[in-house]
Write a protein that holds these residues in place. Structure first.
Motif, mmCIF file in Angstrom:
data_model
loop_
_atom_site.group_PDB
_atom_site.id
_atom_site.type_symbol
_atom_site.label_atom_id
_atom_site.label_comp_id
_atom_site.label_asym_id
_atom_site.label_seq_id
_atom_site.Cartn_x
_atom_site.Cartn_y
_atom_site.Cartn_z
ATOM 1 N N MET A 155 0.843 -1.190 0.000
ATOM 2 C CA MET A 155 0.000 0.000 0.000
ATOM 3 C C MET A 155 0.876 1.235 0.000
ATOM 4 O O MET A 155 1.877 1.304 0.684
ATOM 5 N N ASN A 156 0.508 2.238 -0.781
ATOM 6 C CA ASN A 156 1.259 3.477 -0.854
ATOM 7 C C ASN A 156 1.075 4.282 0.422
ATOM 8 O O ASN A 156 0.009 4.794 0.704
ATOM 9 N N LYS A 157 2.133 4.398 1.217
ATOM 10 C CA LYS A 157 2.066 5.090 2.495
ATOM 11 C C LYS A 157 1.749 6.570 2.329
ATOM 12 O O LYS A 157 1.289 7.223 3.249
ATOM 13 N N GLU A 158 2.020 7.124 1.103
ATOM 14 C CA GLU A 158 1.824 8.544 0.895
ATOM 15 C C GLU A 158 0.411 8.892 0.454
ATOM 16 O O GLU A 158 0.102 10.054 0.226
ATOM 17 N N CYS A 159 -0.436 7.899 0.276
ATOM 18 C CA CYS A 159 -1.806 8.155 -0.143
ATOM 19 C C CYS A 159 -2.549 8.881 0.974
ATOM 20 O O CYS A 159 -2.727 8.346 2.064
ATOM 21 N N LYS A 160 -2.995 10.095 0.705
ATOM 22 C CA LYS A 160 -3.623 10.906 1.742
ATOM 23 C C LYS A 160 -5.130 11.011 1.572
ATOM 24 O O LYS A 160 -5.838 11.434 2.480
ATOM 25 N N ASN A 161 -5.654 10.687 0.408
ATOM 26 C CA ASN A 161 -7.068 10.916 0.139
ATOM 27 C C ASN A 161 -7.961 9.752 0.533
ATOM 28 O O ASN A 161 -9.138 9.955 0.846
ATOM 29 N N MET A 162 -7.439 8.529 0.480
ATOM 30 C CA MET A 162 -8.276 7.379 0.766
ATOM 31 C C MET A 162 -8.854 7.474 2.174
ATOM 32 O O MET A 162 -8.155 7.778 3.134
ATOM 33 N N GLU A 163 -10.137 7.207 2.289
ATOM 34 C CA GLU A 163 -10.840 7.248 3.567
ATOM 35 C C GLU A 163 -10.761 5.867 4.223
ATOM 36 O O GLU A 163 -10.962 4.846 3.556
ATOM 37 N N TYR A 164 -10.476 5.838 5.504
ATOM 38 C CA TYR A 164 -10.399 4.587 6.248
ATOM 39 C C TYR A 164 -11.359 4.633 7.431
ATOM 40 O O TYR A 164 -11.728 5.716 7.918
ATOM 41 N N VAL A 165 -11.747 3.452 7.901
ATOM 42 C CA VAL A 165 -12.683 3.366 9.011
ATOM 43 C C VAL A 165 -12.331 2.148 9.861
ATOM 44 O O VAL A 165 -11.822 1.148 9.346
ATOM 45 N N ALA A 166 -12.592 2.235 11.163
ATOM 46 C CA ALA A 166 -12.403 1.078 12.041
ATOM 47 C C ALA A 166 -13.466 0.036 11.714
ATOM 48 O O ALA A 166 -14.663 0.329 11.705
ATOM 49 N N PHE A 167 -13.030 -1.185 11.471
ATOM 50 C CA PHE A 167 -13.916 -2.244 10.988
ATOM 51 C C PHE A 167 -14.542 -2.989 12.165
ATOM 52 O O PHE A 167 -14.092 -4.061 12.572
ATOM 53 N N GLY A 168 -15.615 -2.400 12.710
ATOM 54 C CA GLY A 168 -16.316 -3.034 13.825
ATOM 55 C C GLY A 168 -15.391 -3.291 14.999
ATOM 56 O O GLY A 168 -14.444 -2.548 15.265
ATOM 57 N N LYS A 169 -15.657 -4.367 15.706
ATOM 58 C CA LYS A 169 -14.881 -4.695 16.896
ATOM 59 C C LYS A 169 -13.506 -5.269 16.568
ATOM 60 O O LYS A 169 -12.694 -5.485 17.466
ATOM 61 N N THR A 170 -13.213 -5.477 15.275
ATOM 62 C CA THR A 170 -11.871 -5.927 14.915
ATOM 63 C C THR A 170 -10.845 -4.819 15.160
ATOM 64 O O THR A 170 -9.664 -5.103 15.365
#
Length: 290
Positions: A1-16
């Protein structure tokens, strides 16, 4: 994964508590012959397009990759395993198995690991369409769930879950058993059975209450919406791709929208849509009738 990618949105995946990209790379189109359009998974040029699509996904910051042995008798897993081998620790890899006796389930998992060229899965799910009462009995009381939990104990999988095309009673039984970490459900502009914000009601709401990570499939309605529009308005050539993706991502309870992509151009187009946060709507307000 490109560490410099700033635009991609991430979210905590439930209780994982793992951070996953809002769109995931769906592996069905990579392995299924003529799925949604003419396609041969055995042609080398098509394989190259899939590998290029996975490379583009990694570059864009997508870190959730979903496949299954049923996607072309292992073809999708083989392609994904080859393409992700050098990035394995940077992604969350999901596969599945059909309901079967516990020993067969272990064999299915072992074969998936071999095809994926890895020693563990991040997400391992039961691969279902509609579950019958006897399926629930097998899973919860005849050793299947116990075997899946054993896989976790052995480090073969990190988290377990189930997939379903509908929201019948079995889905609620699986949610309420308290042992699954993930639910993958069919949800889109036409197939809204998992979430009615006006009641409110639906398996998506119950899964969130139980702390499950929620991934949804068929954001594009598997072409049903497009065929419908073509029937009622043949002169309309509007591209509904963005609207369909933004509808799914606008649901506040959806963690990941899984999207099947066969080439790098599709990946970049869909990532740009995901990055456009101004395209989100307030679904709850939209469905207020009075």
């Amino acid at each position: 994964m490109n560490k410099e990618c700033k635009n991609m949105e991430y979210v905590a995946f439930g209780k994982t508590n793992v951070m996953v990209s809002r769109i995931g790379f769906g592996g069905a189109p990579a392995g299924l012959r003529n799925y949604l359009q003419e396609y041969n998974p055995d042609l080398p040029e098509n394989n190259n397009h899939i590998i290029a699509a996975i490379d583009a996904a990694l570059e864009a910051g997508i870190n959730y990759f979903d496949t299954a042995p049923g996607y072309g008798s292992g073809k999708s897993e083989e392609l994904m395993g080859y393409a992700l081998k050098g990035s394995r620790n940077a992604v969350f890899l999901a596969s599945k198995a059909k309901i079967c006796p516990p020993d067969d389930l272990r064999r299915s998992l072992e074969q998936s690991l071999q095809r994926l060229q890895t020693d563990r899965l991040d997400f391992f799910q039961l691969h279902g369409t509609s579950y019958k009462d006897q399926d629930v009995q097998q899973v919860l009381h005849e050793g299947i769930l116990e075997q899946m939990m054993q896989f976790k104990a052995e480090g073969l999988v990190r988290f377990i879950g189930f997939t379903s095309e509908d929201s019948n009673r079995a889905v609620y039984d699986f949610i309420q058993c308290g042992q699954f970490d993930i639910m993958q459900i069919c949800y889109n502009i036409l197939m809204q059975h998992p979430y009615d914000p006006n009641r409110p009601f639906g398996s998506i709401l119950e899964a969130e209450k139980a702390g499950l990570g929620i991934a949804v499939m068929r954001a594009f309605t598997s072409g049903v919406f497009q065929r419908w529009m073509a029937m009622v308005h043949p002169e309309n050539h509007f591209d509904y791709t963005e609207a369909l993706i933004q509808f799914v991502l606008s649901n506040p309870h959806v963690d990941v929208a899984l999207i099947g992509m066969r080439n790098a151009e599709e990946v970049r187009k869909n990532v740009a849509i995901c990055d456009n946060l101004s395209g989100r709507v307030d679904i709850r307000q939209m469905f207020t009738y009075y």
